[in-house]
Structure formats: structure tokens, C-alpha cells
Scaffold this motif. Structure first.
Motif, mmCIF file in Angstrom:
data_model
loop_
_atom_site.group_PDB
_atom_site.id
_atom_site.type_symbol
_atom_site.label_atom_id
_atom_site.label_comp_id
_atom_site.label_asym_id
_atom_site.label_seq_id
_atom_site.Cartn_x
_atom_site.Cartn_y
_atom_site.Cartn_z
ATOM 1 N N ALA A 1 28.803 -97.560 57.026
ATOM 2 C CA ALA A 1 29.934 -96.664 56.794
ATOM 3 C C ALA A 1 31.046 -97.460 56.122
ATOM 4 O O ALA A 1 31.081 -98.701 56.215
ATOM 5 N N GLU B 1 31.139 -95.079 63.434
ATOM 6 C CA GLU B 1 30.287 -94.212 62.628
ATOM 7 C C GLU B 1 29.049 -94.968 62.141
ATOM 8 O O GLU B 1 27.937 -94.418 62.127
ATOM 9 N N ARG C 1 30.025 -100.911 70.635
ATOM 10 C CA ARG C 1 29.251 -99.676 70.523
ATOM 11 C C ARG C 1 27.741 -99.915 70.567
ATOM 12 O O ARG C 1 26.963 -98.965 70.473
ATOM 13 N N ALA D 1 26.655 -95.151 64.976
ATOM 14 C CA ALA D 1 26.075 -93.834 65.242
ATOM 15 C C ALA D 1 24.995 -93.495 64.206
ATOM 16 O O ALA D 1 23.942 -92.929 64.545
ATOM 17 N N ILE D 2 25.240 -93.846 62.947
ATOM 18 C CA ILE D 2 24.252 -93.599 61.886
ATOM 19 C C ILE D 2 22.991 -94.420 62.140
ATOM 20 O O ILE D 2 21.864 -93.932 61.967
ATOM 21 N N ALA E 1 37.037 -96.363 63.865
ATOM 22 C CA ALA E 1 36.269 -95.135 63.668
ATOM 23 C C ALA E 1 35.135 -95.358 62.676
ATOM 24 O O ALA E 1 34.027 -94.837 62.854
ATOM 25 N N CYS E 2 35.391 -96.146 61.648
ATOM 26 C CA CYS E 2 34.364 -96.446 60.649
ATOM 27 C C CYS E 2 33.224 -97.251 61.265
ATOM 28 O O CYS E 2 32.044 -96.956 61.036
ATOM 29 N N THR F 1 35.425 -97.239 54.591
ATOM 30 C CA THR F 1 36.699 -96.510 54.608
ATOM 31 C C THR F 1 37.768 -97.286 53.861
ATOM 32 O O THR F 1 37.698 -98.520 53.757
#
Length: 511
Positions: A88, A104, A40, A107-108, A100-101, A90
Motif C-alpha cells: 500500500a 492496509e 499488525r 490486510a492486503i 493506516a497505510c 500514501t
């Protein structure tokens, strides 16, 4: 009441070779997170998979107060992307949940970059592949709850037998923290820490006055990286009667004096003095204005490093996370950035010589490496700069000779309350009990003692410190910092010490 186990199980296979928190599965979780973060666009990523088990027991007036056991398992993912931090966490420990974590977190970071003042810079760290565990003899989680509770109730009953005691309390606390740290640098570090602690308190109400005595320390007793053998070594039952008798006797004791006088502090009170007036102000995030919660900044601005006379020439303080320093609550193999435990001189022959730093703040003051002080309470919290074991090194005095050498002083033991300003400069402490020292001898008991001062003036007034024989590494299990708050354990080694011309007062006294 026994609480439930708060762990998410869906990630685990129907295979008896796998268990909650197994190192094998932790490696899978970490790899999934790092793969996603890289894909990512993260330039750096680190992961903490943590399995934390708690057991807490307490009694009050010979009745069970707390009987709780819980377990928490999850993953925290921290990344640098677009020059900014993202985090992040989870407890959904499936491949999809972890991916997904991680996405995230990236993205943050990218969203945070829109408001950044500068790119994140960090000093380098080597890649480590290692396993570390603190030594202990008896696993407290293998000791039946009934046996632990009976010990507490027996100590409670001993205190309750003393006439005049109106409230008796006992407690035990155990933590097992298993963690796998992995980073894009290439580190993979597995650590297990076992923490144990216990203590007792007797409180006596008489008229409008409250007196209390705690053992072996206030605010939960003594806590260390150790097994159940620590609890057994404390002899709670054997000390219960004395503790209760002193609480009652304080009502008849003379009021502690006010004015300037020589002060001797026992090692437990000196440990808290170190925590508040040395440990917190040397946290570099406070100094740089990155953290300001809980009486939050620091008088130790950068120009004071290697210049400020913090204390007298006999005052030497270190921040030491190594096991050879002792099994303190600030002891570990590696911090939560994968930096090895180390010893940093904080005060050397009275001169201020070091801060608590991490990889990012080290850059800000020109260090070549991190001080290794980043720690997190749990998988769902960011690591922040925390105290390790902040200890004053032993001196040369025997306790007996220190008392004999003191003509007129007040000896204070066991903290009762404290207050300090938001720069950690002006302080006031009260203790549970004090003793009058006259002509080199310990005399009568005194009640409601307190003392106050200015941090640097206080430490410069130190003229005697007891030797290693009298040095104890105390555990403070309840240090709060950050927002959301993280409660962490720190260690503070100290021997009894003497201070001249300290301002004394009377706390909790009727006007």
C-alpha cells in the motif's frame, strides 16, 4: 506552462529546519510504518520514502513545447504476512496516515494468502546503514529555466536554418530522486540520484517520404546519472546543423539493400539491441511467468542457464549497477530491497551464465543471494525486477581498423523503430541512416535500412567488437514494464561491432 508542485505538506512542522523530503523526517515516516506493520502481524516489512523532482523542457519549430516542473513525495509499504505479499502507498504523511497505510498493506497480504500457492520465500540479506549519492558537478535544478530553454531554442534555430527541414525538436529532462529505504531486517539506506538528459531531432518531409536524424541518440538523446555538465558536453548547438543536413540528404540517398550481408552497428543501436534481445529475456520474473506485459515472456527457460551458447566467444555481457561501471541510468548503491549494487555475468565467452533476480526469484533457481535488480519508479509502485546497466564488454578493435578490415558491409546508426516477439527471440530493427562499406572504406549514404534475425543466431554471428576507447554507456529513459506500467531508466554500454550474414531489409520505403 509551468505545472504546480504536487506534494502533500501537512506532515511538516512549522520549523524552518525541516523541508520537503528531509532525511530526518523520512526516518520518522519509515519508523512509523515499520512499527505498525510489525504490530499488525507482518513477518517482514520494507518501506520506501521517495521525494522525486522532475523538470522537462522541449521546443518544436523554434517554439516552446514543454516547460514543466513537479515534485512528488510519498511512502510505499511492502509486507509479508500470512505467507503472502501486501503493498500500500500514501502521500498522507502524518502518523495517522502512515499507520493506516501500513495496516492496509498487512490486510492486503492476509487477504492474498487465501489464494496463495505457497508461502513467500526469500534469500537472506544483510542489514545495511548507509548513504549513497551519484557524483555530479552542476545541479540542473539550480540552472535557470530561461538559460536551459535558450540553449534548446538556439539548437532549434540552427536546425531550422537548413533548407528542406520541416520539423525541428529539442528536449531536456532532469530527475532528482531522494529515497530512504528501511526494512525490518534492520537496513536504513539513504540514496540521492541526479539524472540528466538532452537531445535534438530534425525531420524532413518530401513528397510521401519522411526522413529524420537525431543526436546524440533517438528517443530523447543521451541520459545519465549526471548533472547539467552532461548537457553542456553534448554541444547540441554545434551538432544541430549536421543533424539537419543529414535528414535532408537522406531523401537523395540510395535505398539500403536487401538480402544477407555483413552488418556493422554503431554503439547506440547496439545498446538497444542489447536492451531488447538480452536485457528483457534475462528478467527472471518473465522467465518464471510472473510478468508477461509488453511483449512479455522469455525464451531463456531455466534449463538453458550455463548451457546455451548465446553468442560467439567474443561476446561478454554483464549486468552491472556499480558506479565503477559508469554513471548509467541503471546505477545505484542499493536496490529497492536493500541489496548492494553488484556485477552479474550474463554472457561469458558466449555462454549464457546469469539472470536478473531479486530475493524471491533467487530462491526459485537455487541462488544464495539476490542479483540486486529490484527497482520502483515511484513511492506508489511495487518494486519489480528491472534492468540495471546491461552492457557488452569492449573488444580489441579500433573503429578505423574494423572498417578497414571489412570489404563489403552496411553500417547502421541510430535506431528508428523496433519489433520483437513475446519470447524475445525474433526481432526486426530499422535505423535512421546507413553507410555503405566497400573495400575497407566508408562510402555513400543509404536510407531506410533495416535488419532482422533470431536472437541467438545474431549474437553468434558477432566477429568483432571495438575497444574501450569507442565504448559508450547509453541511457534508455523510457523502458516500460509492469501493470500498472512503470517507466524506468536503464543503461547499456556498447562499442561498435560487426556481424556476419545478417538479413537486411528496407524499412519505410515505398512499395
Amino acid at each position: 506552462m509551468l505545472s504546480g508542485i504536487g506534494t502533500h505538506f501537512s506532515a511538516f512542522r512549522d520549523d524552518s529546519s525541516f523541508c520537503v523530503g528531509s532525511e530526518f523526517m523520512m526516518h520518522d515516516f519509515a519508523n512509523w510504518a515499520l512499527e505498525t506493520a510489525r504490530s499488525r502481524g507482518a513477518k517482514y516489512a520494507d518501506v520506501r520514502v521517495m521525494d522525486i523532482r522532475h523538470r522537462d523542457l522541449s521546443t518544436k519549430n523554434c517554439q516552446v513545447g514543454t516547460l514543466a516542473e513537479s515534485e512528488s513525495l510519498g511512502i510505499g509499504i511492502r509486507v509479508v504476512a500470512a505467507g503472502s505479499w501486501g503493498f500500500a502507498s500514501t502521500d498522507r504523511l502524518t502518523r495517522e496516515g502512515i499507520a493506516a497505510c501500513a495496516a492496509e498493506a498487512v490486510a492486503i497480504a492476509k487477504a492474498s494468502a487465501m489464494a496463495k500457492r505457497h508461502d513467500v520465500e526469500m534469500v537472506p540479506v544483510e542489514a545495511y546503514q548507509d548513504t549513497w549519492q551519484n557524483p555530479y558537478i552542476k545541479d540542473p535544478f539550480q540552472i535557470p529555466l530561461e538559460r536551459q530553454l535558450e540553449l534548446l531554442l538556439a539548437a532549434d534555430r540552427e536546425m531550422s536554418r537548413v533548407k528542406g527541414v520541416t520539423l525541428t525538436e529539442t528536449s531536456m529532462a532532469f530527475r532528482r530522486i531522494e529515497q530512504l529505504f528501511a526494512s525490518s531486517v534492520g537496513s536504513v539506506i539513504h540514496q540521492i540520484k541526479m539524472q540528466s538528459g538532452a537531445g535534438i531531432v530534425a525531420t524532413s518531409f518530401s513528397g510521401s517520404e519522411i526522413q529524420k536524424r537525431s543526436y546524440p541518440n533517438s528517443f530523447g538523446g543521451q541520459h545519465m546519472l549526471a548533472g547539467y555538465e552532461l548537457v553542456e558536453s553534448l554541444d547540441l548547438i554545434g551538432n544541430a546543423g549536421r543533424v539537419a543536413e543529414e535528414a535532408v540528404a537522406l531523401h537523395s540517398a540510395a535505398q539500403a539493400p536487401e538480402g544477407s550481408a555483413t552488418l556493422i552497428l554503431d554503439s547506440s543501436q547496439l545498446g538497444l539491441q542489447i536492451h531488447e534481445s538480452i536485457g528483457h529475456p534475462i528478467e527472471l520474473d518473465r522467465v518464471l511467468g510472473m510478468e508477461a506485459n509488453f511483449a512479455g515472456m522469455s525464451f531463456l527457460t531455466l534449463e538453458k542457464l550455463n548451457k546455451l551458447r548465446y553468442g560467439s566467444e567474443i561476446v561478454n555481457v554483464v549486468a552491472d549497477a556499480r558506479l565503477e561501471h559508469g554513471p548509467g541510468l541503471g546505477t545505484f548503491g542499493y536496490d529497492d530491497e536493500g541489496v548492494p549494487a553488484q556485477c552479474t555475468p550474463i554472457i561469458t565467452d558466449g555462454v549464457f551464465t546469469g539472470y536478473l533476480s531479486d530475493r524471491e526469484t533467487a530462491v526459485r533457481i537455487g541462488l544464495k543471494h539476490s542479483g540486486g535488480t529490484m527497482r520502483t519508479e515511484s513511492w506508489n509502485r511495487l518494486p519489480i525486477i528491472r534492468m540495471t546497466n546491461i552492457s557488452i564488454l569492449p573488444g580489441t578493435w579500433s573503429y578505423e581498423n574494423l572498417i578497414a578490415d571489412t570489404d563489403d558491409a552496411i553500417l547502421m546508426e541510430t535506431n528508428r523503430s523496433w519489433s520483437i516477439d513475446d519470447r524475445r527471440y525474433h526481432f526486426q530493427f530499422s535505423t535512421e541512416i546507413a553507410w555503405e562499406i566497400k573495400g575497407g572504406k566508408k562510402k555513400r549514404m543509404l536510407k531506410n535500412p533495416s535488419y532482422s534475425g533470431i536472437t541467438t543466431e545474431f549474437w553468434n554471428s558477432c566477429d568483432a567488437i571495438c575497444s574501450r576507447e569507442y565504448w559508450t554507456l547509453w541511457g534508455t529513459p523510457n523502458c516500460g514494464k509492469g501493470q500498472p506500467m512503470q517507466t524506468m531508466g536503464t543503461g547499456h554500454g556498447a562499442s561498435p561491432a560487426r556481424f556476419r550474414n545478417v538479413k537486411l531489409g528496407a524499412a519505410f520505403a515505398k512499395s
